[in-house]
Every structure is written in C-alpha cells, then in structure tokens.
Design a protein around this motif. Structure first.
Motif, mmCIF file in Angstrom:
data_model
loop_
_atom_site.group_PDB
_atom_site.id
_atom_site.type_symbol
_atom_site.label_atom_id
_atom_site.label_comp_id
_atom_site.label_asym_id
_atom_site.label_seq_id
_atom_site.Cartn_x
_atom_site.Cartn_y
_atom_site.Cartn_z
ATOM 1 N N THR A 38 0.837 -1.213 0.000
ATOM 2 C CA THR A 38 0.000 0.000 0.000
ATOM 3 C C THR A 38 0.863 1.251 0.000
ATOM 4 N N LYS A 39 1.860 1.283 0.869
ATOM 5 C CA LYS A 39 2.741 2.455 0.952
ATOM 6 C C LYS A 39 3.492 2.671 -0.361
ATOM 7 N N VAL A 57 12.770 2.336 -0.900
ATOM 8 C CA VAL A 57 13.523 3.078 0.117
ATOM 9 C C VAL A 57 12.637 4.154 0.746
ATOM 10 N N MET A 58 11.887 4.880 -0.075
ATOM 11 C CA MET A 58 10.998 5.919 0.468
ATOM 12 C C MET A 58 9.919 5.301 1.364
ATOM 13 N N ALA A 59 9.372 4.164 0.953
ATOM 14 C CA ALA A 59 8.370 3.486 1.777
ATOM 15 C C ALA A 59 8.989 3.052 3.101
ATOM 16 N N ALA A 60 10.197 2.508 3.054
ATOM 17 C CA ALA A 60 10.878 2.087 4.276
ATOM 18 C C ALA A 60 11.117 3.276 5.208
ATOM 19 N N ILE A 63 7.672 4.328 6.729
ATOM 20 C CA ILE A 63 7.197 3.375 7.733
ATOM 21 C C ILE A 63 8.051 3.477 8.998
ATOM 22 N N THR A 64 9.365 3.605 8.840
ATOM 23 C CA THR A 64 10.255 3.748 9.995
ATOM 24 C C THR A 64 9.931 5.020 10.768
ATOM 25 N N ARG A 70 5.468 6.831 16.835
ATOM 26 C CA ARG A 70 4.640 6.095 17.797
ATOM 27 C C ARG A 70 5.414 5.797 19.058
ATOM 28 N N ASP A 71 6.696 5.375 18.901
ATOM 29 C CA ASP A 71 7.526 5.090 20.064
ATOM 30 C C ASP A 71 7.722 6.337 20.902
ATOM 31 N N THR A 72 7.964 7.474 20.239
ATOM 32 C CA THR A 72 8.152 8.737 20.954
ATOM 33 C C THR A 72 6.877 9.123 21.685
#
Length: 98
Positions: A38-39, A57-60, A63-64, A70-72
């Motif tokens: 999807t991304k 690479v842009m999708a990665a 997503i990262t 979210r972690d922050t």
C-alpha cells in the motif's frame, strides 16, 4: 519445539516474493506485506519518485518514521502517566496523614 519455517508467497508492487516464515508468524508477514504494498503504491501514484528501488527506500523511510513517532508518543505518554502516578501517590499519602 519450534516449527520449521515454511515458504510464504507475498506480492508487493505486482512482484511476487517467496519468504521463509514460521507458520505462527505468517499472518503478521502477510499484513506487513500488504502494508508495504500500500505504501509503495501511494508513493508510486504520487509521481514524484521513480524506480522500484527508490520507491521501496521511500516506503521504508516513511514506515520507519511512523514507528519512531509512535515510540516517541508512547515514551511521552508513559512519562506523563508516571508523573501523574507520583502526584497521586503524594496527594493520597498527604491526605491520609502518612
């Protein structure tokens, strides 16, 4: 005893990939592949990035970034909850004469 990995076929951006994966993790793998697909389709549709490798690479990166945000947010929420917990403990301790 852990099960032996089986091969799962995933399709990302109209290309098929065979991935070794334990049976109990196959559904998570398929969800991940759908999310990545999807991304990558969104990036390709924007017309700003060309080439499958660059799209990947842009999708990665996107997503990262989402995961790190979210972690922050989780870290911030935990800090706020801990501070509130300490204040409640202090307030309750003072209110009971402890």
């Amino acid at each position: 005893m852990p099960q032996q990995p089986t091969t799962v076929e995933v399709k990302i951006l109209d290309k098929e990939y065979l991935v070794a994966c334990p049976q109990e993790e196959q559904e998570a793998l398929l969800r991940s592949a759908r999310h990545l697909d999807t991304k990558m389709r969104e990036i390709r549709a924007s017309g700003k990035v060309f080439g499958t490798e660059r799209i990947a690479v842009m999708a990665a990166l996107n997503i990262t970034n989402e995961m790190l945000e979210r972690d922050t947010m989780s870290d911030t929420a935990n800090s706020i909850l801990n501070a509130m917990d300490e204040k409640l403990d202090t307030a309750l301790g003072e209110g009971t004469g402890n």
